[in-house]
Design an enzyme around this catalytic site. Structure first.
Site, PDB file in Angstrom:
ATOM      1  N   ARG A 168     -27.734  -5.438 -32.400  1.00 53.72           N
ATOM      2  CA  ARG A 168     -26.440  -5.857 -32.192  1.00 53.72           C
ATOM      3  C   ARG A 168     -25.358  -5.116 -32.959  1.00 53.72           C
ATOM      4  NH1 ARG A 168     -28.922 -10.361 -34.401  1.00 53.72           N
ATOM      5  NH2 ARG A 168     -29.553 -11.835 -32.849  1.00 53.72           N
TER       6      ARG A 168
ATOM      7  N   LYS B  94     -13.998   1.002 -24.776  1.00 53.76           N
ATOM      8  CA  LYS B  94     -14.767   0.542 -23.636  1.00 53.76           C
ATOM      9  C   LYS B  94     -16.296   1.235 -23.485  1.00 53.76           C
ATOM     10  CE  LYS B  94     -11.269  -1.163 -20.473  1.00 53.76           C
ATOM     11  NZ  LYS B  94     -10.760  -0.982 -19.004  1.00 53.76           N
TER      12      LYS B  94
ATOM     13  N   GLU C  58      -5.250  12.642 -15.942  1.00 51.52           N
ATOM     14  CA  GLU C  58      -5.012  11.585 -17.005  1.00 51.52           C
ATOM     15  C   GLU C  58      -4.109  11.724 -17.979  1.00 51.52           C
ATOM     16  OE1 GLU C  58      -6.438   8.626 -16.227  1.00 51.52           O
ATOM     17  OE2 GLU C  58      -8.320   9.121 -15.068  1.00 51.52           O
TER      18      GLU C  58
ATOM     19  N   LYS D 166      -2.387   6.274 -25.793  1.00 52.64           N
ATOM     20  CA  LYS D 166      -3.478   5.418 -25.167  1.00 52.64           C
ATOM     21  C   LYS D 166      -3.942   4.571 -26.598  1.00 52.64           C
ATOM     22  CE  LYS D 166      -7.792   4.197 -23.018  1.00 52.64           C
ATOM     23  NZ  LYS D 166      -8.922   4.679 -22.325  1.00 52.64           N
TER      24      LYS D 166
ATOM     25  N   GLU E 231      -8.016  -5.838 -22.991  1.00 49.38           N
ATOM     26  CA  GLU E 231      -7.387  -5.916 -21.726  1.00 49.38           C
ATOM     27  C   GLU E 231      -6.868  -7.397 -21.417  1.00 49.38           C
ATOM     28  OE1 GLU E 231      -9.652  -3.790 -18.882  1.00 49.38           O
ATOM     29  OE2 GLU E 231      -7.782  -3.251 -17.842  1.00 49.38           O
TER      30      GLU E 231
ATOM     31  N   ARG F  95      -2.825  -3.934 -21.558  1.00 45.83           N
ATOM     32  CA  ARG F  95      -3.740  -2.591 -21.412  1.00 45.83           C
ATOM     33  C   ARG F  95      -3.785  -2.270 -19.974  1.00 45.83           C
ATOM     34  NH1 ARG F  95      -9.116  -1.231 -24.642  1.00 45.83           N
ATOM     35  NH2 ARG F  95      -9.606   0.371 -23.472  1.00 45.83           N
TER      36      ARG F  95
ATOM     37  N   ASN G 225      -3.809   1.285 -15.836  1.00 47.29           N
ATOM     38  CA  ASN G 225      -4.154   1.352 -14.376  1.00 47.29           C
ATOM     39  C   ASN G 225      -3.175   2.109 -13.480  1.00 47.29           C
ATOM     40  OD1 ASN G 225      -6.602  -0.115 -14.581  1.00 47.29           O
ATOM     41  ND2 ASN G 225      -5.546  -1.934 -14.494  1.00 47.29           N
TER      42      ASN G 225
ATOM     43  N   HIS H 219      -4.279   4.300 -10.699  1.00 41.24           N
ATOM     44  CA  HIS H 219      -5.745   3.776 -10.234  1.00 41.24           C
ATOM     45  C   HIS H 219      -6.341   2.847  -9.291  1.00 41.24           C
ATOM     46  CE1 HIS H 219      -6.180   6.223 -13.919  1.00 41.24           C
ATOM     47  NE2 HIS H 219      -7.405   6.075 -14.056  1.00 41.24           N
TER      48      HIS H 219
ATOM     49  N   HIS I 237      -8.702   4.416  -7.312  1.00 42.91           N
ATOM     50  CA  HIS I 237     -10.162   4.030  -7.029  1.00 42.91           C
ATOM     51  C   HIS I 237     -10.333   3.811  -5.483  1.00 42.91           C
ATOM     52  CE1 HIS I 237     -10.152   2.466 -11.454  1.00 42.91           C
ATOM     53  NE2 HIS I 237     -10.667   3.372 -11.346  1.00 42.91           N
TER      54      HIS I 237
ATOM     55  N   HIS J  68     -13.076  11.641  -9.886  1.00 45.35           N
ATOM     56  CA  HIS J  68     -12.179  10.386 -10.131  1.00 45.35           C
ATOM     57  C   HIS J  68     -10.508  11.221 -10.634  1.00 45.35           C
ATOM     58  CE1 HIS J  68     -10.702   6.979 -12.472  1.00 45.35           C
ATOM     59  NE2 HIS J  68     -10.525   7.760 -13.540  1.00 45.35           N
TER      60      HIS J  68
HETATM   61  N1  LIG Z   1     -14.675   4.421 -21.600  1.00 39.89           N
HETATM   62  C1  LIG Z   1     -13.677   4.527 -20.949  1.00 39.89           C
HETATM   63  O1  LIG Z   1     -12.523   3.751 -21.416  1.00 39.89           O
HETATM   64  C2  LIG Z   1     -13.584   5.527 -19.883  1.00 39.89           C
HETATM   65  C3  LIG Z   1     -12.401   5.953 -19.551  1.00 39.89           C
HETATM   66  C4  LIG Z   1     -12.411   6.996 -18.479  1.00 39.89           C
HETATM   67  C5  LIG Z   1     -13.640   7.455 -17.893  1.00 39.89           C
HETATM   68  N2  LIG Z   1     -14.774   6.887 -18.268  1.00 39.89           N
HETATM   69  C6  LIG Z   1     -16.007   7.519 -17.705  1.00 39.89           C
HETATM   70  O2  LIG Z   1     -15.964   8.615 -18.176  1.00 39.89           O
HETATM   71  C7  LIG Z   1     -17.054   9.170 -17.175  1.00 39.89           C
HETATM   72  C8  LIG Z   1     -16.473  10.681 -16.923  1.00 39.89           C
HETATM   73  O3  LIG Z   1     -16.324  11.399 -17.802  1.00 39.89           O
HETATM   74  P1  LIG Z   1     -16.174  13.158 -17.866  1.00 39.89           P
HETATM   75  O4  LIG Z   1     -15.250  13.523 -16.782  1.00 39.89           O
HETATM   76  O5  LIG Z   1     -15.996  13.769 -18.929  1.00 39.89           O
HETATM   77  O6  LIG Z   1     -17.812  13.397 -16.946  1.00 39.89           O
HETATM   78  P2  LIG Z   1     -19.126  14.028 -17.645  1.00 39.89           P
HETATM   79  O7  LIG Z   1     -19.489  13.314 -18.881  1.00 39.89           O
HETATM   80  O8  LIG Z   1     -20.039  14.059 -16.457  1.00 39.89           O
HETATM   81  O9  LIG Z   1     -18.727  15.510 -18.000  1.00 39.89           O
HETATM   82  C9  LIG Z   1     -18.555  16.244 -16.712  1.00 39.89           C
HETATM   83  C10 LIG Z   1     -19.372  17.653 -16.767  1.00 39.89           C
HETATM   84  O10 LIG Z   1     -18.859  18.368 -17.639  1.00 39.89           O
HETATM   85  C11 LIG Z   1     -20.269  18.815 -18.743  1.00 39.89           C
HETATM   86  N3  LIG Z   1     -19.639  19.279 -19.845  1.00 39.89           N
HETATM   87  C12 LIG Z   1     -19.043  18.273 -20.834  1.00 39.89           C
HETATM   88  N4  LIG Z   1     -18.386  18.940 -21.700  1.00 39.89           N
HETATM   89  C13 LIG Z   1     -18.577  20.324 -21.309  1.00 39.89           C
HETATM   90  C14 LIG Z   1     -18.153  21.336 -22.034  1.00 39.89           C
HETATM   91  N5  LIG Z   1     -17.588  21.527 -23.070  1.00 39.89           N
HETATM   92  N6  LIG Z   1     -18.351  22.780 -21.637  1.00 39.89           N
HETATM   93  C15 LIG Z   1     -18.888  22.706 -20.398  1.00 39.89           C
HETATM   94  N7  LIG Z   1     -19.552  21.732 -19.645  1.00 39.89           N
HETATM   95  C16 LIG Z   1     -19.199  20.392 -20.222  1.00 39.89           C
HETATM   96  C17 LIG Z   1     -20.959  17.649 -18.362  1.00 39.89           C
HETATM   97  O11 LIG Z   1     -22.450  18.148 -18.541  1.00 39.89           O
HETATM   98  C18 LIG Z   1     -20.953  17.085 -17.064  1.00 39.89           C
HETATM   99  O12 LIG Z   1     -21.514  17.992 -15.933  1.00 39.89           O
HETATM  100  C19 LIG Z   1     -17.365   8.193 -16.182  1.00 39.89           C
HETATM  101  O13 LIG Z   1     -18.661   7.780 -16.339  1.00 39.89           O
HETATM  102  C20 LIG Z   1     -16.250   7.405 -16.410  1.00 39.89           C
HETATM  103  O14 LIG Z   1     -16.527   6.113 -15.753  1.00 39.89           O
HETATM  104  C21 LIG Z   1     -14.748   5.959 -19.355  1.00 39.89           C
HETATM  105 ZN   LIG Z   2      -8.924   7.046 -15.000  1.00 43.36          ZN
END
Ligand SMILES: NC(=O)c1ccc[n+]([C@@H]2O[C@H](COP(=O)([O-])OP(=O)(O)OC[C@H]3O[C@@H](n4cnc5c(N)ncnc54)[C@H](O)[C@@H]3O)[C@@H](O)[C@H]2O)c1
Ligand SMILES: [Zn+2]
Length: 361
Positions: free
Chosen positions: A121, A143, A185, A226, A236, A240, A244, A247, A251, A264
């Site tokens: 938990r 999130k 972003e 943010k 949200e 919040r 979007n 987006h 999306h 994305h």
């Molecule tokens: N929780 C939230 O509020 C929220 C908001 C936006 C996005 N997200 C989520 O985040 C994800 C996307 O995140 P992302 O764009 O960071 O993608 P990711 O985590 O897949 O990273 C992108 C790539 O970069 C590589 N990488 C990471 N750090 C590195 C570094 N310093 N040097 C070299 N390579 C590196 C990773 O191995 C991967 O191949 C999605 O799943 C999305 O849904 C969540």
């Molecule tokens: Zn986004």
């Protein structure tokens, strides 16, 4: 190092941003969480680059540190992988006072946060985001989720970390396309926040985008924006939704191109172009501000034209948005930079016209 404090109803915690600050992690974890076990979760791309420094810092501070290294990629955000992690934590005897450290991009952050929120938990959770997207967006706001069947982020909850440490130096190794995705972003936050945040984002476009140009002030300002929104609406229920911006169309473009043609951030850039144009048509955004927005996104090297998708298909997918009601999807538009308007209904003919325009830009 810049330190920000996030105050939500569920938790108050620090976000530290700086260059070459990974070595501070152990001390900061000790201060916020106290002694105990720390399990670092990262992916196979990040492990050879930063895991050793993180482990050493935790060990130097007197924490018992171990790690889990996962394959990279969105497919890792699954219940199956979460279950595997529960098994690791169980075998290593983790207790509530212990801490999971997410070292990596948004994929590792979302998965690790989901596991931290649900194991017993809720155990300790620290984020060390290493992509620009994760630093300014995914690690802020609490999130956490895994994907389920065709649903992205379908199973999840809200769970704030105890600490976020963003080291800008980690961006040096990020592939340029990933850097640009984060920049989309940042541009979104700049347009929504206006003033100083927007000014700093605009400074980014003076030269080809590089990690060296991403300053502590820019990242901290974007996070602050943010975090401010999340503080006022953690779960949200209203405000919040402003996040979007860009987006709704973004999306739909991701889905219309089967999540392959555009990442994305790239799809969001296209969605922001559409939102800027709609803002002029429906929210009174001055033409000069609209143009500034388009130039900003183009200047960051983000794609400015929609290819490989029909406008009609994109519009059909907009109608299927999770947030759609009887009379369509409520859009977030801009009256001026820094002055968003929520819940704007867009006539279907205009929506189609703007998506057509994206194909012809
Ligand atoms: N929780 C939230 O509020 C929220 C908001 C936006 C996005 N997200 C989520 O985040 C994800 C996307 O995140 P992302 O764009 O960071 O993608 P990711 O985590 O897949 O990273 C992108 C790539 O970069 C590589 N990488 C990471 N750090 C590195 C570094 N310093 N040097 C070299 N390579 C590196 C990773 O191995 C991967 O191949 C999605 O799943 C999305 O849904 C969540
Ligand atoms: Zn986004």
């Amino acid at each position: 190092m810049r330190r920000l404090t996030v105050r939500t109803a569920s938790r108050t915690y620090p976000i530290a941003v700086g260059r070459d600050v990974l070595g501070e992690l152990g001390g900061l974890v000790m201060k916020t969480r106290g002694a105990g076990q720390a399990v670092v979760v990262c992916d196979e791309n990040v492990a050879p680059l930063y895991l050793e420094r993180v482990r050493r810092s935790l060990a130097d501070a007197g924490l018992a540190a171990s790690q889990v290294i996962l394959p990279a990629g969105e497919q890792e955000k699954s219940l199956a992988r979460a279950e595997e992690l529960y098994g690791v934590l169980y075998d290593r005897g983790l207790r509530r006072g212990d801490t999971l450290v997410a070292l990596g991009g948004g994929v590792v952050g979302d998965l690790t946060g989901f596991v931290a929120a649900t194991y017993q938990r809720g155990i300790g959770f620290v984020q060390v985001p290493t992509t620009l997207l994760a630093q300014v967006d995914a690690s802020v706001g609490g999130k956490v989720a895994v994907d389920f069947r065709a649903g992205k982020n379908y199973v999840g909850t809200f769970y704030q970390p105890s600490l976020v440490l963003a080291d800008l130096r980690t961006l040096d190794t990020l592939p340029p396309r990933e850097l640009r995705c984060g920049a989309a972003e940042v541009a979104k936050h700049g347009l929504l926040a206006g003033s100083a945040v927007l000014r700093r984002v605009r400074q980014l476009v003076r030269a080809p985008l590089s990690a060296a140009a991403v300053t502590q002030e820019l990242v901290a300002g974007s996070i602050q924006y943010k975090a401010g929104v999340v503080e006022r609406d953690e779960r949200e229920s209203g405000l919040r939704a402003v996040l979007n911006f860009g987006h709704t169309v973004g999306h739909a473009i991701e889905a219309a191109t089967a999540f392959r043609r555009f990442s994305h951030g790239e799809a969001v850039a296209l969605g922001l172009h559409a939102a800027l144009r709609l803002s002029r048509e429906l929210a009174g955004l001055p033409e000069a501000d609209e143009r500034m927005g388009h130039e900003l996104l183009d200047g960051l090297g983000l794609p400015g034209r929609l290819t490989k998708a029909r406008a009609r298909d994109v519009c059909d997918l907009i109608g299927r948005d999770k947030k759609a009601g009887q009379d369509g999807v409520p859009y977030v538009l801009l009256r001026r930079p820094g002055f968003p308007v929520l819940g704007v209904r867009v006539p279907p003919e205009l929506e189609l016209e703007v998506v057509e325009w994206l194909r012809e830009r």
